[in-house]
Write an enzyme that holds these catalytic residues in place. Structure first.
Site, PDB file in Angstrom:
ATOM      1  N   LYS A  25      10.022  -3.454 -14.383  1.00  0.00           N
ATOM      2  CA  LYS A  25       9.943  -2.439 -13.323  1.00  0.00           C
ATOM      3  C   LYS A  25       9.464  -3.064 -12.013  1.00  0.00           C
ATOM      4  CE  LYS A  25       6.021   0.091 -13.021  1.00  0.00           C
ATOM      5  NZ  LYS A  25       5.410   0.046 -11.665  1.00  0.00           N
ATOM      6  N   ASN A  26       8.483  -3.951 -12.120  1.00  0.00           N
ATOM      7  CA  ASN A  26       7.891  -4.522 -10.913  1.00  0.00           C
ATOM      8  C   ASN A  26       8.794  -5.542 -10.221  1.00  0.00           C
ATOM      9  OD1 ASN A  26       5.706  -2.901 -11.289  1.00  0.00           O
ATOM     10  ND2 ASN A  26       4.286  -4.532 -11.896  1.00  0.00           N
ATOM     11  N   CYS A 121      -5.332   6.328  -5.288  1.00  0.00           N
ATOM     12  CA  CYS A 121      -4.979   5.808  -6.592  1.00  0.00           C
ATOM     13  C   CYS A 121      -6.249   5.588  -7.387  1.00  0.00           C
ATOM     14  CB  CYS A 121      -4.214   4.505  -6.437  1.00  0.00           C
ATOM     15  SG  CYS A 121      -3.803   3.777  -8.004  1.00  0.00           S
ATOM     16  N   ARG A 126      -6.745   0.354  -2.990  1.00  0.00           N
ATOM     17  CA  ARG A 126      -5.376  -0.122  -2.791  1.00  0.00           C
ATOM     18  C   ARG A 126      -4.866   0.091  -1.371  1.00  0.00           C
ATOM     19  NH1 ARG A 126      -1.921   0.658  -8.244  1.00  0.00           N
ATOM     20  NH2 ARG A 126      -1.051  -1.272  -7.499  1.00  0.00           N
ATOM     21  N   PRO A 127      -5.482  -0.578  -0.427  1.00  0.00           N
ATOM     22  CA  PRO A 127      -5.058  -0.434   0.970  1.00  0.00           C
ATOM     23  C   PRO A 127      -3.713  -1.108   1.234  1.00  0.00           C
ATOM     24  CG  PRO A 127      -6.776  -2.105   0.763  1.00  0.00           C
ATOM     25  CD  PRO A 127      -6.548  -1.556  -0.607  1.00  0.00           C
ATOM     26  N   ILE A 128      -3.155  -0.877   2.438  1.00  0.00           N
ATOM     27  CA  ILE A 128      -1.892  -1.527   2.808  1.00  0.00           C
ATOM     28  C   ILE A 128      -2.057  -2.328   4.098  1.00  0.00           C
ATOM     29  CG2 ILE A 128      -0.301   0.040   1.620  1.00  0.00           C
ATOM     30  CD1 ILE A 128       0.033   1.492   4.342  1.00  0.00           C
ATOM     31  N   ASP A 129      -3.306  -2.719   4.379  1.00  0.00           N
ATOM     32  CA  ASP A 129      -3.573  -3.452   5.616  1.00  0.00           C
ATOM     33  C   ASP A 129      -2.812  -4.777   5.702  1.00  0.00           C
ATOM     34  OD1 ASP A 129      -5.277  -3.992   3.440  1.00  0.00           O
ATOM     35  OD2 ASP A 129      -6.720  -5.021   4.709  1.00  0.00           O
ATOM     36  N   ASP A 318      -2.411  -6.215 -15.344  1.00  0.00           N
ATOM     37  CA  ASP A 318      -1.667  -5.161 -16.032  1.00  0.00           C
ATOM     38  C   ASP A 318      -1.737  -5.289 -17.560  1.00  0.00           C
ATOM     39  OD1 ASP A 318      -0.999  -3.922 -13.680  1.00  0.00           O
ATOM     40  OD2 ASP A 318       0.973  -4.868 -13.516  1.00  0.00           O
ATOM     41  N   VAL A 340      -8.942  -8.226  -9.941  1.00  0.00           N
ATOM     42  CA  VAL A 340      -7.850  -7.886  -9.023  1.00  0.00           C
ATOM     43  C   VAL A 340      -8.058  -6.496  -8.399  1.00  0.00           C
ATOM     44  CG1 VAL A 340      -5.354  -7.573  -8.773  1.00  0.00           C
ATOM     45  CG2 VAL A 340      -6.246  -9.365 -10.288  1.00  0.00           C
ATOM     46  N   ARG A 410       5.881   6.705 -16.158  1.00  0.00           N
ATOM     47  CA  ARG A 410       6.020   5.960 -14.902  1.00  0.00           C
ATOM     48  C   ARG A 410       6.462   4.524 -15.131  1.00  0.00           C
ATOM     49  NH1 ARG A 410       1.141   4.755 -11.666  1.00  0.00           N
ATOM     50  NH2 ARG A 410       2.626   3.275 -10.821  1.00  0.00           N
TER      51      ARG A 410
END
Ligand code: UD1
Length: 431
Positions: A25-26, A121, A126-129, A318, A340, A410
Site C-alpha cells: 500500500k505504501n 492522528c 505527524r506534521p507536514i512542515d 509499522d 519514529v 485501511r
C-alpha cells in the site's frame, strides 16, 4: 473512530500453509499520486484493494483522472489526461493523511495546488512542515487560510535547490521528488528516506522518464525533465503483510511459506525472528531471475529479543506493534523502543487486557513474557495495532474481539482470508 463491527479471533494453533502477497500500500499510494504527472493510460499491477487505496482513487477521480480498478485482479488503470482540478477537499484530507502526496505532483504540473491540513492522528502529531518547507525552498509560495494550504509557483523566487531533511520522512521525500521531476535543473534531497517503498516509487518514476540518481549516504538527485510518460508497473510485495503473516505463524507455533516475499526488504526483522529461535529459509523460489521467498518454521519455545524502530534499514515502526504481540509470549524480557512516532504504544494497554505484562516509560516498553494470553475485547488505535491484536488473539485462549475494523480495512486487502487459509479462526463482523 467508528466502533461499528469487530474482528472475532479464536485461538488457532499451528497456522500453516502458503500465501501470496499483495503489493505494498505504501508504494502504491505515492505511485498513484505520481501518475498525476503523466497524460495517457498507465497500468499498475498488485495494487491492494484496501480502504486507503479506494480513498486515493476517489481523490484522484475527483481531480479529474479516469481510473478503473479491478479489485479482484489488483489491476489499476489510470489516465491523467483529463485532470483539471488542483483542489483537494478538507474532507478527503481528513480521511487519509497520504492525500498530502498529491500536492507535489499538482504543483509540478499545474503550478498551483490547494490542500488542507491532514486530520489529527492517534500515533502522534505527524506534521507536514518538511513537505511545505521543501516546496517553498523549490520556489513555491505557500499561504495558509485556517485549515487550507495554497501553493503557487513563484517565478521570481531565488531557488535554492538543496533540501535538507532533519529526519528522513517517507512522505516528504516522495512529495519533493515528484515536485522536482519536472522542475528545470537539479534538486538534491539530503537525508532522504530510502524505504523499499520509496525505491519502488522511484523505479516507477524512472520508467516514466524521470532523471533520478542516488548518492551516498542518503542523497537523491533529481534533474528535471519536460514531460513524463505513462507506464506499466508492478508494485513490490508488501513487507508489512509479509511480516504479519510470519508473526501469525510464529506466535501460533506453525509454519508459513511466502513464495513471493522479498527478504532483502526485511533483513533486520528476519534477523530478530531468527534470534527468537524461529527457523527461516530464504530464497527457495525465483522470480525474474531473482531469488525470492521466505519460509518460517516456528519454535514452540521462542526467546525474547529487543527492538528499536528506526528509518530503513532499521526495524520498521509499522512492525513494532505486531512484533510486540509475539514478544508477549516469548521467554524472558524484550525491550521495545519506538523512535519514529512519539505516540505509538497505544496497543500496550490493549495487550494488557489479554494478560500481557508490559511496562511503559515514555517511548520504551518492557515486555515480560507470560505463559499464555486470554481473549478479551480490545480496541485498535491504528492499522498496525489492529494486526498486532489479531496476532495476539490467534494465540490467546478463547475469543478476542478487536474493535476498530476501519483500521484493519485501511491497510490490508483481505488479510483475514489469507489467515483463514492458514487455518485461523477469524471472522470480520460488520457493524
Ligand atoms: C510513512 C508510511 C507509514 C510509516 C511511516 C514511517 C505511507 C503512506 N505511510 O508515513 O506507514 O509508518 O512512513 O516509516 O507511506 N515528520 C515531521 N514533519 C514532516 C513529516 C514527518 O516532523 O513534515 C516526522 C513524523 O512526525 C514522524 C517522522 O517524521 O515522526 C516520520 O514520518 P514520515 O516518514 O513522514 O511518515 P509518513 O510518510 O507519514
Amino acid at each position: 473512530m467508528s466502533m461499528n463491527g469487530y474482528i472475532s479471533v479464536e485461538q488457532s494453533l499451528n497456522l500453516s500453509g502458503s500465501v501470496n502477497l499483495v503489493g505494498a500500500k505504501n508504494a502504491a499510494l505515492p505511485i498513484m499520486a505520481s501518475l498525476i504527472l503523466t497524460t495517457g493510460k498507465s497500468v499498475l499491477h498488485l495494487v491492494p484493494a484496501s480502504a486507503d487505496i479506494w480513498k486515493m482513487i476517489d481523490l484522484l477521480s475527483d481531480l479529474g483522472a479516469k481510473i478503473k480498478f479491478d479489485s479482484e485482479k489488483n489491476r489499476l488503470e489510470f489516465d491523467g489526461s483529463s485532470i483539471d482540478k488542483v483542489e483537494v477537499s478538507h474532507e478527503v484530507m481528513d480521511r487519509m493523511r497520504a492525500s498530502i502526496l498529491v500536492m507535489g505532483p499538482l504543483l509540478a504540473r499545474f503550478k498551483k495546488a490547494r490542500a488542507a491540513f491532514p486530520g489529527g492522528c492517534l500515533i502522534g502529531a505527524r506534521p507536514i512542515d518538511f513537505h511545505l518547507n521543501g516546496f517553498e525552498k523549490l520556489g513555491a509560495k505557500i499561504t495558509r487560510d485556517k485549515n487550507l494550504i495554497y501553493a503557487v509557483m513563484d517565478e521570481k523566487s531565488n531557488q535554492n535547490r538543496k533540501i535538507v531533511f532533519e529526519y528522513p520522512s517517507v512522505g516528504a521525500t516522495e512529495n519533493i521528488v515528484m515536485f522536482a521531476t519536472m522542475q528545470q535543473g537539479e534538486t538534491k534531497i539530503i537525508n532522504a528516506a530510502l524505504e523499499p517503498e520509496v525505491l519502488d516509487f522511484i523505479d516507477a518514476l524512472r520508467k516514466m522518464g524521470a532523471d533520478i540518481k542516488f548518492e551516498l549516504p542518503a542523497t537523491i538527485i533529481i534533474t528535471g525533465v519536460k514531460t513524463l510518460n505513462p507506464i506499466e508497473h508492478t508494485i513490490i510485495p508488501d513487507r508489512l503483510e509479509a511480516g504479519a503473516l510470519l508473526l501469525a505463524a510464529a506466535i501460533t507455533g506453525g509454519q508459513v511459506e511466502l513464495p513471493d516475499a522479498n527478504s532483502d526488504h526485511m533483513d533486520l526483522f528476519l534477523e530478530k525472528l531468527k534470534l527468537m529461535g524461529h527457523k527461516l529459509e530464504i530464497g527457495f523460489n525465483s522470480r525474474n531471475g531473482k531469488k525470492v521467498g521466505i519460509r518460517l518454521i516456528a519454535t514452540k519455545n521462542p526467546k525474547a529479543v529487543n527492538i528499536k524502530t528506526c528509518p530503513y534499514p532499521g526495524f520498521p515502526t509499522d512492525l513494532q506493534s505486531p512484533m510486540m504481540a509475539a514478544l508477549c509470549l516469548a521467554n524472558g524480557v524484550g525491550l521495545v523502543e519506538e523512535t519514529v512516532f512519539e505516540n505509538r504504544l497505544m496497543h500496550v494497554k490493549e495487550l494488557e487486557k489479554m494478560g500481557a505484562q508490559i511496562s511503559v516509560e515514555n517511548s520504551k516498553a518492557t515486555v515480560n513474557g507470560v505463559e499464555g494470553l486470554y481473549g478479551a475485547n480490545v480496541i485498535a488505535s491504528d492499522l498496525r495495532a489492529s494486526v498486532a491484536l489479531v496476532i495476539a488473539g490467534l494465540a490467546a485462549e478463547g475469543e478476542t474481539k478487536v474493535f476498530g475494523i476501519n483500521h484493519w480495512r485501511r491497510g490490508y486487502d483481505k488479510l483475514e482470508d489469507k489467515l483463514k487459509k492458514l487455518g485461523a479462526k477469524i471472522e470480520v463482523v460488520e457493524g
